[in-house]
Every structure is written in structure tokens, then in C-alpha cells.
Design a protein around this motif. Structure first.
Motif, PDB file in Angstrom:
ATOM      1  N   MET A   1      28.928  43.620  34.002  1.00 35.37           N
ATOM      2  CA  MET A   1      30.007  43.766  33.040  1.00 35.37           C
ATOM      3  C   MET A   1      31.319  44.128  33.744  1.00 35.37           C
ATOM      4  O   MET A   1      32.363  43.542  33.475  1.00 35.37           O
ATOM      5  CB  MET A   1      29.632  44.874  32.072  1.00 35.37           C
ATOM      6  CG  MET A   1      29.814  44.501  30.639  1.00 35.37           C
ATOM      7  SD  MET A   1      29.251  45.873  29.625  1.00 35.37           S
ATOM      8  CE  MET A   1      27.902  45.108  28.812  1.00 35.37           C
ATOM      9  N   ALA A   2      31.223  45.098  34.643  1.00 30.71           N
ATOM     10  CA  ALA A   2      32.409  45.509  35.386  1.00 30.71           C
ATOM     11  C   ALA A   2      32.931  44.343  36.228  1.00 30.71           C
ATOM     12  O   ALA A   2      34.133  44.087  36.304  1.00 30.71           O
ATOM     13  CB  ALA A   2      32.060  46.692  36.288  1.00 30.71           C
ATOM     14  N   PHE A   3      32.016  43.620  36.815  1.00 32.23           N
ATOM     15  CA  PHE A   3      32.309  42.463  37.641  1.00 32.23           C
ATOM     16  C   PHE A   3      33.050  41.393  36.822  1.00 32.23           C
ATOM     17  O   PHE A   3      33.966  40.737  37.309  1.00 32.23           O
ATOM     18  CB  PHE A   3      30.975  41.926  38.158  1.00 32.23           C
ATOM     19  CG  PHE A   3      31.066  41.015  39.340  1.00 32.23           C
ATOM     20  CD1 PHE A   3      32.223  40.907  40.097  1.00 32.23           C
ATOM     21  CD2 PHE A   3      29.959  40.246  39.711  1.00 32.23           C
ATOM     22  CE1 PHE A   3      32.284  40.063  41.181  1.00 32.23           C
ATOM     23  CE2 PHE A   3      30.013  39.399  40.790  1.00 32.23           C
ATOM     24  CZ  PHE A   3      31.171  39.300  41.528  1.00 32.23           C
ATOM     25  N   ALA A   4      32.639  41.253  35.544  1.00 36.29           N
ATOM     26  CA  ALA A   4      33.225  40.217  34.684  1.00 36.29           C
ATOM     27  C   ALA A   4      34.723  40.432  34.507  1.00 36.29           C
ATOM     28  O   ALA A   4      35.499  39.475  34.521  1.00 36.29           O
ATOM     29  CB  ALA A   4      32.532  40.202  33.320  1.00 36.29           C
ATOM     30  N   PHE A   5      35.121  41.708  34.365  1.00 33.23           N
ATOM     31  CA  PHE A   5      36.545  41.989  34.185  1.00 33.23           C
ATOM     32  C   PHE A   5      37.336  41.559  35.422  1.00 33.23           C
ATOM     33  O   PHE A   5      38.393  40.954  35.320  1.00 33.23           O
ATOM     34  CB  PHE A   5      36.765  43.483  33.927  1.00 33.23           C
ATOM     35  CG  PHE A   5      36.355  43.890  32.554  1.00 33.23           C
ATOM     36  CD1 PHE A   5      37.196  43.642  31.478  1.00 33.23           C
ATOM     37  CD2 PHE A   5      35.134  44.486  32.328  1.00 33.23           C
ATOM     38  CE1 PHE A   5      36.820  43.993  30.192  1.00 33.23           C
ATOM     39  CE2 PHE A   5      34.749  44.842  31.042  1.00 33.23           C
ATOM     40  CZ  PHE A   5      35.590  44.599  29.987  1.00 33.23           C
ATOM     41  N   ALA A   6      36.809  41.885  36.593  1.00 30.04           N
ATOM     42  CA  ALA A   6      37.501  41.560  37.831  1.00 30.04           C
ATOM     43  C   ALA A   6      37.602  40.048  38.020  1.00 30.04           C
ATOM     44  O   ALA A   6      38.654  39.521  38.405  1.00 30.04           O
ATOM     45  CB  ALA A   6      36.782  42.197  39.006  1.00 30.04           C
ATOM     46  N   LEU A   7      36.522  39.362  37.723  1.00 31.29           N
ATOM     47  CA  LEU A   7      36.449  37.922  37.988  1.00 31.29           C
ATOM     48  C   LEU A   7      37.474  37.121  37.184  1.00 31.29           C
ATOM     49  O   LEU A   7      37.910  36.053  37.613  1.00 31.29           O
ATOM     50  CB  LEU A   7      35.029  37.436  37.672  1.00 31.29           C
ATOM     51  CG  LEU A   7      34.518  36.203  38.399  1.00 31.29           C
ATOM     52  CD1 LEU A   7      34.668  36.351  39.897  1.00 31.29           C
ATOM     53  CD2 LEU A   7      33.053  35.952  38.048  1.00 31.29           C
ATOM     54  N   GLY A   8      37.872  37.662  36.032  1.00 27.98           N
ATOM     55  CA  GLY A   8      38.854  36.974  35.202  1.00 27.98           C
ATOM     56  C   GLY A   8      40.193  36.787  35.899  1.00 27.98           C
ATOM     57  O   GLY A   8      40.968  35.912  35.549  1.00 27.98           O
TER      58      GLY A   8
ATOM     59  N   PHE B   1      42.568  35.810  44.960  1.00 29.33           N
ATOM     60  CA  PHE B   1      43.165  36.531  43.838  1.00 29.33           C
ATOM     61  C   PHE B   1      44.098  35.603  43.087  1.00 29.33           C
ATOM     62  O   PHE B   1      44.913  34.905  43.678  1.00 29.33           O
ATOM     63  CB  PHE B   1      43.914  37.769  44.339  1.00 29.33           C
ATOM     64  CG  PHE B   1      44.470  38.598  43.233  1.00 29.33           C
ATOM     65  CD1 PHE B   1      43.626  39.342  42.416  1.00 29.33           C
ATOM     66  CD2 PHE B   1      45.834  38.638  42.988  1.00 29.33           C
ATOM     67  CE1 PHE B   1      44.127  40.103  41.378  1.00 29.33           C
ATOM     68  CE2 PHE B   1      46.349  39.395  41.949  1.00 29.33           C
ATOM     69  CZ  PHE B   1      45.492  40.134  41.149  1.00 29.33           C
ATOM     70  N   GLU B   2      43.988  35.594  41.783  1.00 36.32           N
ATOM     71  CA  GLU B   2      44.721  34.627  40.981  1.00 36.32           C
ATOM     72  C   GLU B   2      45.719  35.325  40.042  1.00 36.32           C
ATOM     73  O   GLU B   2      46.604  34.708  39.481  1.00 36.32           O
ATOM     74  CB  GLU B   2      43.705  33.801  40.181  1.00 36.32           C
ATOM     75  CG  GLU B   2      44.259  32.738  39.267  1.00 36.32           C
ATOM     76  CD  GLU B   2      44.618  31.452  39.999  1.00 36.32           C
ATOM     77  OE1 GLU B   2      44.495  31.438  41.238  1.00 36.32           O
ATOM     78  OE2 GLU B   2      45.026  30.490  39.342  1.00 36.32           O
ATOM     79  N   GLY B   3      45.552  36.625  39.853  1.00 33.93           N
ATOM     80  CA  GLY B   3      46.418  37.351  38.922  1.00 33.93           C
ATOM     81  C   GLY B   3      46.208  36.878  37.510  1.00 33.93           C
ATOM     82  O   GLY B   3      45.076  36.649  37.087  1.00 33.93           O
ATOM     83  N   LEU B   4      47.321  36.691  36.807  1.00 36.27           N
ATOM     84  CA  LEU B   4      47.213  36.274  35.410  1.00 36.27           C
ATOM     85  C   LEU B   4      47.128  34.751  35.261  1.00 36.27           C
ATOM     86  O   LEU B   4      47.161  34.225  34.158  1.00 36.27           O
ATOM     87  CB  LEU B   4      48.410  36.813  34.618  1.00 36.27           C
ATOM     88  CG  LEU B   4      48.406  38.329  34.406  1.00 36.27           C
ATOM     89  CD1 LEU B   4      49.719  38.793  33.800  1.00 36.27           C
ATOM     90  CD2 LEU B   4      47.241  38.748  33.508  1.00 36.27           C
ATOM     91  N   GLY B   5      47.031  34.064  36.407  1.00 37.75           N
ATOM     92  CA  GLY B   5      47.044  32.598  36.393  1.00 37.75           C
ATOM     93  C   GLY B   5      46.040  31.982  35.437  1.00 37.75           C
ATOM     94  O   GLY B   5      46.356  31.053  34.696  1.00 37.75           O
ATOM     95  N   ASN B   6      44.807  32.508  35.463  1.00 38.71           N
ATOM     96  CA  ASN B   6      43.780  31.959  34.585  1.00 38.71           C
ATOM     97  C   ASN B   6      44.189  32.050  33.123  1.00 38.71           C
ATOM     98  O   ASN B   6      43.935  31.149  32.336  1.00 38.71           O
ATOM     99  CB  ASN B   6      42.466  32.719  34.766  1.00 38.71           C
ATOM    100  CG  ASN B   6      41.816  32.391  36.099  1.00 38.71           C
ATOM    101  OD1 ASN B   6      41.948  31.275  36.587  1.00 38.71           O
ATOM    102  ND2 ASN B   6      41.130  33.357  36.676  1.00 38.71           N
ATOM    103  N   PHE B   7      44.847  33.181  32.801  1.00 33.32           N
ATOM    104  CA  PHE B   7      45.184  33.393  31.396  1.00 33.32           C
ATOM    105  C   PHE B   7      46.338  32.510  30.943  1.00 33.32           C
ATOM    106  O   PHE B   7      46.345  32.032  29.807  1.00 33.32           O
ATOM    107  CB  PHE B   7      45.484  34.874  31.146  1.00 33.32           C
ATOM    108  CG  PHE B   7      44.263  35.738  31.339  1.00 33.32           C
ATOM    109  CD1 PHE B   7      43.360  35.902  30.294  1.00 33.32           C
ATOM    110  CD2 PHE B   7      43.992  36.329  32.561  1.00 33.32           C
ATOM    111  CE1 PHE B   7      42.211  36.669  30.470  1.00 33.32           C
ATOM    112  CE2 PHE B   7      42.857  37.089  32.738  1.00 33.32           C
ATOM    113  CZ  PHE B   7      41.962  37.264  31.696  1.00 33.32           C
ATOM    114  N   THR B   8      47.309  32.257  31.837  1.00 35.04           N
ATOM    115  CA  THR B   8      48.390  31.357  31.426  1.00 35.04           C
ATOM    116  C   THR B   8      47.830  29.932  31.281  1.00 35.04           C
ATOM    117  O   THR B   8      48.251  29.192  30.398  1.00 35.04           O
ATOM    118  CB  THR B   8      49.551  31.353  32.437  1.00 35.04           C
ATOM    119  OG1 THR B   8      49.009  31.208  33.739  1.00 35.04           O
ATOM    120  CG2 THR B   8      50.363  32.628  32.358  1.00 35.04           C
ATOM    121  N   ARG B   9      46.862  29.584  32.122  1.00 36.76           N
ATOM    122  CA  ARG B   9      46.241  28.262  32.028  1.00 36.76           C
ATOM    123  C   ARG B   9      45.499  28.113  30.699  1.00 36.76           C
ATOM    124  O   ARG B   9      45.556  27.073  30.045  1.00 36.76           O
ATOM    125  CB  ARG B   9      45.247  28.094  33.172  1.00 36.76           C
ATOM    126  CG  ARG B   9      45.558  26.938  34.105  1.00 36.76           C
ATOM    127  CD  ARG B   9      44.594  26.954  35.273  1.00 36.76           C
ATOM    128  NE  ARG B   9      43.408  26.175  35.010  1.00 36.76           N
ATOM    129  CZ  ARG B   9      42.253  26.355  35.667  1.00 36.76           C
ATOM    130  NH1 ARG B   9      42.136  27.295  36.589  1.00 36.76           N
ATOM    131  NH2 ARG B   9      41.204  25.605  35.401  1.00 36.76           N
TER     132      ARG B   9
END
Lengths: 279, 308
Positions: free
Chosen positions: B43-50, B62-70
Motif C-alpha cells: 500500500m505504501a509502495f503504491a503511493f510512491a509508484l504513482g 522519478f516522474e513527479g506529477l507527470g502521470n497525473f497531468t497525463r
């Protein structure tokens, strides 16, 4: 007075009518499944007239399904998996729940909060990192991975704890004064009292493990490791129009669930009530 | 003298407390170790992986917020999000009402009550693979008995016969199927709740001249509030994680879903285990998590307000 009586009878009739309609809606798919499982592919969809049991029932469907797919292997995998998971789940969660409900110790609240916090968290949220981790541990494509995944649920601990809290503390106190150890109290007093809760948890765990699809889909890749659900789905996508065989396989996959449910259902509603899953 | 006695006594008490702690931990350990390793850590890992970019074998970036803007430019994601929400909005109230009504009926003294209860619970224990293939037969667009009845009895024209598992109707089919499959489960929870209401309350209501509706309005409904809260929270969480119902009812031969039937968990699965885009997939699962969190918090707040 008479009109009140008539009204009562009318209500009764409406209640039964609703219940019968409900029962019919619930049961029709199952009857269809059984009926189709002994029909040939040409007969399955024949509607006028619809016959429940065809003139020449095709019992061979129940024989052929075992050779069309390695059903015996799937059954063995599923049975082993379900029994191991259910056993571990019952044992470890009732064990932990006893401690949370009846013992005083340091960090009790914190530890229990960890369980509660994860109940609302869908497994799908962390299934990906979990897979990566288990793969690192060399458990990819192993039934053991499914055991690790399903045997230690927070739900089981929560449910058993609620139930144990309903058992009076005096019972444990009296046993402690008699010099019984905590393990003795758990095995000799608590376990025999927990039949309704354990039956309920058995039904839930058994049904969930037996019917799980996404978990095995992710972990169990080779055919010799697959469960009934994966096997049936595989068969359906290969022979999508072999309805008779698909239905025969479906009926077979339901039998163990029905048996387990009918054995444990005696305690079921009582168990749900006593465990306070109702909130 | 007196002082030394008290310290040794203290030590004794301390060690007794330690012993008690150890016994308590020994009860918890078998479950907690498994729970910690296989649930808490991932679970903890899941947060980081995002916030990462990773294909599972090459080094993590490291991607930062990139995944979320995508994510928010991704039309397939938007379709999945929309379908999941519509599915929840349909399934949660319908299942709740159906299971409550059924529980009230089956809590009365009725001939064959046990059989009715068992029947209502049957769909819940049936495996999805088996029972969805029956539904697909019953609702088969050209050969199925439902459309056959629409054609022969109601005179619906051949070309107007509904396609239950594709296009606009697929979400409706998923909702109807889920209500049918899961209402028995929630009915049992409601039954347990109903059994906790004392008969005296109904007697008092009857003395006040309440009819059946009045009894429901002023006794049953308020008394069941905690149960309803639990049912709605569980239902919502379970609806958000819908996956297999969609894949089995609407999926093609290999289970692929189109934008009209796709759901969030399907997209998480595809991104992770088909495309091996693990960071992106985890970002989608964070959206799922936030949705569940919002709904749970809102419901807790409403519940707390009513409590006052």
C-alpha cells in the motif's frame, strides 16, 4: 372488523406475490443453467416450445468437459487453495481478534487502526506493487502467492473482534483466576463459543476465494496452476458457442459452493447479527 | 528498606506487564506479519509508484506529477471514470432499496421464510464466470429468450431488439446484474439489523396508532441508521472496484473492453499487466483511492451530523 381482516389477507397475498416473483427471478438463471447443461447446442435456445429436460438429455456434456479442458487440475488447484486460505484466515484472524477484544497491551489502538484503515482501501489500489513484490519473492505463477494474498484479511480480524466483544469478560476473568493461560482460554472457551461467527467467516472466505478471478488472472499464468474460474473463462473464450459444455462446467463449479453454504447457513444470519458486520 | 521493596515490586509489575504484552503480541503476530508484508507495505509502495515511471525491469525514474497531468488528458481514462461513477450511482441506491425491502418482508412470520432467504442469497455465492455466461445467454441479442419475448409477445421489431451488452445499454445491464447478484448479501446484513430492533418500539408505535408506513418511518428506518450507513459505505466501495462484472458481461473473446463499457480497475490492470506502464497504472489507482476516500469521508460526516 371484517374489512380490517380482509385488508390483512390482501396484504399477505401481496407479500407472498412479491416474494414468489423475487424467488422466480433469483432461481431462473440457475434452472436455465441446469437445463442447458444437458442440451445439445441446437436445443439450448429453442423457445417454442421450451422444454426443461430435453427428450434425450445429453449427459455426455458432463463427461466431455473433463477432457476438453484439464478440469481435474483446475478443481484440484481451487480446492487446495480455498481450503488452505479458509483455514489460515479462520485461525489467524480469530487468534488476533481474541487479543484485540480481550487483552490489554501496549499499542493496541495503533495496531487495530492499521487494520481498520485498510478495510476501506480496495485491494485493486495496491495490487500492482503487491504483484511486483511477490514476483521479487519468486512467487509469480505459484499458488502460494494466492495464499499470501488472501489469508490475512483485515476484514476477518475486524469481524471476529466484534463477535468476541459480545462475549462477557467475566467468562475470561473466571478462567484466569482458575489459573488457565490465555491460550487455554482461547482454545477451550472462546473457540467453542464462536461457531456462528466462524461459520459466517467460512462462508465469506470460501466463496470469495473460490470465485476470485482477478487475483488468479494476475498471478497464475501457466495452465497447470489455473483455478476453475480461469479455466472456465478460458474455455468460454475458446469455444464460445459450445453452450451445453459451458453450462455443464458452470454447474460443476457451483456444487462445492452450494454444499458449503448449506452446511454453514444454519448459523449465518445469527452470525452476521452477532459479529456486528451490520455496523 | 521500604524503598527497596517498592522498586522490586515495581520491577515485578513491570515484568508482568511485559509478559502480558508478549502474550498479546503472540496472538496477533501470525495475522499481523502476513497483513503487514502483503497489505501495508504494498500500500505504501503504491503511493510512491504513482509519481514514478517504471516498466518493471529497467531502473525506476522519478516522474513527479507527470502521470497525473497525463491522466486528465487521457480520453480512455475519462470514459472509465465516467462509466464507473454512473455504475455506482445506479447500483448503490437500487441495491440498497431492494435489499432493505426484501429484508423487511423476510423478517416477518412467513411460510417458507428460510427457503426464500436461501434463494435470495444464491446469486451471491454463484461464481461470476458461470452466472454471467447464463445472463449472456438469456439476454442474447438474437437468440436469447428475453429478446424472444420482446419480439413475440411485445411485438418489438427485429431491428429494434436491444443489444444488451454493447453500446448505450451495457451499463444498464451491468447495474441490473449487480443488483440481482448482490442484493441477497446486503439483505442478510439488513436482516441482522432488523433483529436488533426491540419489539417494544413497534408495540409503542402501534399504540400511537401508527400504520405500516408509520412504523417504517418512525421505528424501522431510524433504528436501522447504523446498518444503512454500513451498507451504503460497503456498497460504494464494492461498486468502485467493479472489474469482473464488466469484463465478463461486456468483454469480447479475450475480455477487452471498449470506451462504452470500460471501468477504472480494468484500466489499472491493462496499464500494469499488458502495457507494463506501472507508474501510470498506479496513478490511476490513486484516483480510485481518492474517490473511495471522498465517498467514505462524506458518508462519515453525514452520519456524525445525524448522530448529534
Amino acid at each position: 372488523m371484517k374489512s380490517k381482516r380482509n385488508k390483512e389477507i390482501a396484504t399477505k397475498i401481496i407479500v407472498y406475490l412479491i416474494l414468489i416473483i423475487m424467488a422466480v427471478l433469483m432461481i431462473i438463471p440457475f434452472l436455465w443453467m441446469i437445463s442447458a447443461s444437458i442440451k445439445s447446442d441446437r436445443e439450448v435456445f429453442k423457445m417454442n416450445p421450451f422444454v426443461f429436460i430435453p427428450e434425450k438429455p445429453k449427459w455426455t456434456n458432463y463427461r466431455d468437459i473433463w477432457t476438453k479442458i484439464p478440469l481435474a487440475v483446475f478443481v484440484r488447484n481451487t480446492v487446495v487453495l480455498t481450503i488452505v486460505v479458509t483455514f489460515l484466515q479462520l485461525l489467524t484472524s480469530s487468534f488476533a481478534a481474541y487479543s484485540f477484544a480481550k487483552l490489554k497491551f501496549k499499542y493496541k489502538k495503533t495496531l487495530f487502526m492499521a487494520y481498520i484503515a485498510t478495510i476501506a482501501m480496495p485491494w485493486q489500489v495496491y495490487m500492482v506493487p503487491q504483484f511486483i513484490m511477490l514476483r521479487k519473492m519468486g512467487l509469480n505463477d505459484k499458488l502460494m502467492a494466492m495464499v499470501c494474498l488472501q489469508a490475512f484479511s483485515a476484514f476477518g480480524v475486524f469481524m471476529m473482534k466484534q463477535f468476541y466483544e459480545g462475549i462477557p469478560d467475566e467468562l475470561c476473568e473466571a478462567a484466569r483466576i482458575d489459573g488457565m493461560s490465555e491460550y487455554g482460554i482461547y482454545f477451550k472457551i472462546m473457540l467453542p463459543l464462536s461457531k456462528p461467527a466462524l461459520s459466517t467467516l467460512t462462508i465469506f472466505t470460501f466463496v470469495n476465494t473460490w470465485n476470485d478471478y482477478l487475483g488468479p488472472l494476475i498471478y497464475l499464468r501457466s495452465e497447470s496452476k489455473k483455478t476453475i474460474q480461469l479455466g472456465l473463462k478460458m474455455f468460454i473464450s475458446q469455444y464460445s458457442s459450445d453452450y451445453g459444455l459451458i453450462m455443464a462446467g458452470s454447474v460443476l463449479s457451483l456444487i462445492p459452493l452450494m454444499v458449503v453454504f448449506l452446511i454453514f447457513q444454519k448459523y449465518f444470519v445469527e452470525g452476521v447479527a452477532a459479529t456486528g458486520i451490520k455496523g | 528498606m521500604g524503598e527497596s521493596v517498592s522498586t522490586s515490586e515495581k520491577r515485578k509489575i513491570l515484568s508482568r506487564q511485559t509478559k502480558r504484552n508478549l502474550v498479546a503480541y503472540s496472538f496477533i503476530a501470525p495475522n499481523f506479519i502476513g497483513f503487514c508484508v502483503f497489505t501495508l507495505i504494498p500500500m505504501a509502495f503504491a503511493f510512491a509508484l504513482g509519481f514514478m515511471k517504471w516498466d518493471g525491469s529497467n531502473p525506476v525514474q522519478f516522474e513527479g506529477l507527470g502521470n497525473f497531468t497525463r491522466i486528465f488528458q487521457d480520453t480512455f481514462f475519462k470514459a472509465a471514470l465516467r462509466n464507473t461513477i454512473i455504475y455506482c450511482l445506479g447500483t448503490v441506491p437500487l441495491t440498497m432499496i431492494a435489499s432493505l425491502a426484501l429484508a423487511i418482508l423476510l423478517n416477518q412470520k412467513i411460510i417458507g421464510r428460510g427457503i426464500f432467504r436461501t434463494l435470495a442469497f444464491f446469486p451471491y455465492i454463484a461464481s461470476l464466470v458461470a452466472i454471467t455466461s447464463v445472463w449472456k445467454m438469456l439476454f442474447h441479442p438474437t437468440k436469447g429468450p428475453i429478446n424472444n419475448i420482446l419480439f413475440n409477445v411485445f411485438g418489438v421489431e427485429q431491428k429494434n431488439l436491444p443489444q444488451w451488452f454493447s453500446g448505450g445499454l451495457v451499463l444498464l445491464s451491468m447495474i441490473l446484474f449487480s443488483v440481482w447478484k448482490y442484493m441477497g448479501y446486503y439483505m442478510v446484513i439488513y436482516l441482522a439489523g432488523l433483529q436488533g430492533i426491540s419489539a417494544e418500539l413497534y408495540e409503542a408505535a402501534a399504540l400511537d396508532g401508527a400504520d405500516a408506513w408509520g412504523k417504517f418511518r418512525y421505528v424501522t428506518w431510524p433504528q436501522l441508521r447504523a446498518t444503512t450507513f454500513f451498507v451504503v459505505v460497503m456498497l460504494t466501495i464494492n461498486c468502485f472496484k467493479i472489474y469482473d462484472v464488466a469484463v465478463m458481461l461486456a468483454g469480447g473473446g479475450s475480455g477487452e473492453l471498449t470506451p462504452s463499457s470500460t471501468v477504472l480497475v480494468y484500466y489499472i490492470y491493462q496499464k500494469a499487466f499488458v502495457d507494463w506502464d506501472l507508474g501510470y497504472s498506479s496513478a490511476v489507482s490513486m484516483v480510485l483511492f481518492v474517490l473511495v476516500l471522498i465517498v467514505t469521508v462524506v458518508q462519515f460526516t453525514i452520519e456524525a451530523k445525524q448522530d448529534r
